[in-house]
Design an enzyme around this catalytic site. Structure first.
Site, short mmCIF file in Angstrom:
data_model
loop_
_atom_site.label_atom_id
_atom_site.label_comp_id
_atom_site.label_asym_id
_atom_site.label_seq_id
_atom_site.Cartn_x
_atom_site.Cartn_y
_atom_site.Cartn_z
N HIS A 88 89.80 109.42 20.18
CA HIS A 88 89.62 108.20 20.97
C HIS A 88 90.85 107.92 21.82
O HIS A 88 91.98 108.30 21.47
CB HIS A 88 89.27 106.99 20.09
CG HIS A 88 90.37 106.52 19.19
ND1 HIS A 88 91.27 105.55 19.57
CD2 HIS A 88 90.70 106.86 17.92
CE1 HIS A 88 92.11 105.31 18.56
NE2 HIS A 88 91.79 106.10 17.55
N ASP A 90 91.32 104.61 23.34
CA ASP A 90 91.71 103.20 23.33
C ASP A 90 92.80 102.99 22.29
O ASP A 90 92.94 103.77 21.34
CB ASP A 90 90.51 102.31 23.04
CG ASP A 90 89.85 102.60 21.69
OD1 ASP A 90 89.61 103.80 21.40
OD2 ASP A 90 89.59 101.66 20.92
N ASP A 119 98.07 107.40 17.41
CA ASP A 119 96.72 106.88 17.21
C ASP A 119 96.09 106.48 18.55
O ASP A 119 96.18 105.34 18.95
CB ASP A 119 96.78 105.69 16.26
CG ASP A 119 95.43 105.11 15.91
OD1 ASP A 119 94.41 105.79 16.11
OD2 ASP A 119 95.40 103.96 15.43
N GLU A 153 87.09 102.86 19.70
CA GLU A 153 87.18 103.12 18.27
C GLU A 153 87.92 102.00 17.55
O GLU A 153 87.61 101.69 16.39
CB GLU A 153 87.90 104.45 18.03
CG GLU A 153 87.82 104.98 16.60
CD GLU A 153 88.94 104.48 15.71
OE1 GLU A 153 88.86 104.68 14.48
OE2 GLU A 153 89.91 103.87 16.23
N GLU A 154 88.87 101.37 18.22
CA GLU A 154 89.65 100.32 17.58
C GLU A 154 88.89 99.00 17.47
O GLU A 154 89.37 98.06 16.83
CB GLU A 154 90.96 100.08 18.35
CG GLU A 154 91.89 101.27 18.41
CD GLU A 154 92.53 101.61 17.07
OE1 GLU A 154 92.21 100.93 16.08
OE2 GLU A 154 93.33 102.55 17.02
N ASP A 177 92.48 111.92 13.64
CA ASP A 177 92.83 110.50 13.75
C ASP A 177 93.26 109.91 12.41
O ASP A 177 92.97 108.76 12.12
CB ASP A 177 91.62 109.73 14.30
CG ASP A 177 91.98 108.31 14.71
OD1 ASP A 177 93.17 108.05 14.97
OD2 ASP A 177 91.07 107.46 14.77
N HIS A 445 99.67 101.45 14.83
CA HIS A 445 99.48 100.00 14.96
C HIS A 445 100.79 99.23 14.79
O HIS A 445 100.76 98.02 14.62
CB HIS A 445 98.44 99.48 13.95
CG HIS A 445 97.06 99.97 14.18
ND1 HIS A 445 95.94 99.30 13.74
CD2 HIS A 445 96.60 101.07 14.81
CE1 HIS A 445 94.86 99.97 14.07
NE2 HIS A 445 95.24 101.06 14.74
#
Length: 481
Positions: A88, A90, A119, A153-154, A177, A445
């Site tokens: 992903h 995003d 990520d 995805e997030e 991921d 994150h």
């Protein structure tokens, strides 16, 4: 066929490609309509990252496809069977306190800094250049290798659902991921809100005017802010004294300052992925703990704060609220309060739970319902994802483990079950495989998210080997796996 040598030949191009991709702020935003009548469903930033990656795939000699800007893929090889790699583009919001601009792709001390380096932009680019190395070395897979690009995805996964309804999904494969060596399971995930409407009161005294905290449900809240007001501002001195004593007692960061006729209270924690709340410190829990030492004029406010501190607090495993489940394959349940919002009329907590693979979300809700009812609270159920589990002796897991071991010399690490939610749930026979290595700090994150250039190259070699072995004609996987 020396495809590993080709990886080194493309080293500088790969690094620059990742820097360019990281420089695009691909946090999901409102849909954007173009002059040509097209719609970018996840906003311009996500679309720009998507377009860049597709174009790079085309430049490198692959077939590409854009599925109405909801997702797309980069294809290599031919065949009826599809080996899928689901990544992903995003990213979560960047947060504060970075050493470098989070969208600069800055290089320092051998690391590329930026939101998404781990990520999941770094691993996606590693897969893309693994495919390029195989192609440049002359390898022609007997199965189609497809790098599928997800765009939300997030958040909601609506893009992958849209893509899957219009394109053939892979027969098997992996998502880069999570972490190495290989993941054979993921805990179930459920997000929900606990809400309460408050009765109005005309009582004199301390009033909680507002309370906010957190950036996303699947992030440990780094900051929280409350505004309180008293009809006798002289009492603010006592609150300042309580804050000083609290800091001294706990070591937690609580700030107090005057804002007009009100008092602003702030708390600072440490951000982390919601799947690993133990790696962070929740600013919402710090704030609620401190507010519990004050006496508000509205009894509903006091009761809710008491509920929070008694049954949630700093407990990360749901034991205090009644859902402290645990099993042998996946360990303990984790609970993260990602968001809080209060506006004098109501309060809402957004909670993210990762529960063991042998349990269900219904069991989670059944376990917490007695306390929810006791305090006359409401539950608003949100997104839920059932757990997944693959036999660690399956051909898929054994092959990926062998690839990892041969490239790292690490024969001690075992297949894992994690609390994170990946695109392994988006199709059958998909498991998470990398890209974080054992022992490396988990900065997904978090501020100063970064990826070692050497680790980027190592994961590229691992992915090249994995694609090579999974795309061999003799490799088979059954539905039962």
């Amino acid at each position: 066929m020396d495809y590993l040598k080709k990886i080194e030949e493309n080293r500088e191009l790969q690094i620059q490609t990742l820097q360019d991709l990281v420089s695009i702020k691909s946090v999901q935003s409102n849909p954007v309509a173009t002059k040509d009548g097209e719609v970018y469903p996840f906003g311009k930033g996500v679309q720009d990252a998507f377009a860049y990656t597709l174009n790079k795939g085309k430049e490198l000699g692959f077939e590409i496809k854009n599925v109405d800007h909801y997702g797309g893929h980069i294809d290599y090889g031919v065949g009826d069977e599809i080996v899928g790699i689901l990544g992903h583009l995003d990213v979560v919001p960047e947060g504060d306190g970075w050493s470098f601009d989070p969208y600069s792709g800055a290089v320092s001390d051998g690391y590329i800094y930026g939101r998404g380096t781990l990520d999941d932009k770094g691993p996606v680019i590693a897969v893309l250049f693994a495919m390029k190395a195989l192609k440049d070395a002359g390898y022609v897979p007997s199965k189609k290798v497809r790098l599928i690009l997800g765009l939300d995805e997030e958040t909601s996964w609506n893009g992958m659902a849209y893509y899957g309804q219009r394109e053939q999904m892979p027969n098997y494969g992996f998502t880069p991921d999570a972490e190495f060596p290989a993941l054979n399971g993921e805990k179930g995930i459920v997000s929900f809100e606990i809400a309460k409407k408050f009765a109005k009161t005309q009582n004199m005294g301390l009033d909680l005017r507002s309370l906010t905290g957190g950036a996303a449900a699947n992030m440990v809240a780094e900051h929280a802010r409350a505004v309180v007001k008293h009809d006798t501002p002289e009492s603010y001195g006592q609150i300042r004294e309580l804050a000083a004593a609290y800091r001294e007692e706990t070591g937690y960061k609580i700030g107090v300052k005057g804002v007009g006729k009100s008092l602003e209270i702030t708390s600072d924690g440490k951000s982390a992925h919601g799947a690993t709340p133990e790696a962070g410190l929740n600013a919402i829990s710090i704030m609620m703990d401190f507010l519990g030492r004050l006496n508000f004029s509205n009894d509903d406010v006091n009761d809710f704060i008491q509920f929070y501190n008694t049954y949630i607090g700093f407990d990360l495993n749901g034991e205090q609220i009644g859902c402290g489940f645990c099993d042998e394959p996946s360990g303990k349940l984790t609970l993260n309060v990602g968001l809080v919002s209060y506006d004098r009329e109501s309060i809402t907590l957004t909670i993210n739970v990762r529960y063991p693979v042998t349990y269900t979300d219904e069991q989670v809700f059944a376990a917490i319902t007695p306390l929810i009812n006791k305090y006359d609270l409401g539950i608003i159920k949100g997104r839920a994802q059932a757990p997944i589990f693959m036999n660690p002796e399956s051909p898929m897991i054994k092959t990926l483990m062998e690839v990892y071991q041969q490239n790292t010399g690490d024969y001690e690490s075992k297949p894992l079950v994690i609390g994170g939610g990946t695109y392994a749930r988006a199709a059958k026979n998909i498991v998470a495989f990398g890209g974080m290595f054992p022992g490396d700090p988990d900065l997904m994150h978090q501020k100063d998210e970064r990826l070692s250039i050497e680790k980027l190259m190592k994961m590229t070699k691992i992915y090249a080997d994995a694609i090579y072995k999974l795309s061999q004609a003799e490799f088979r996987i059954t539905e039962e796996e």
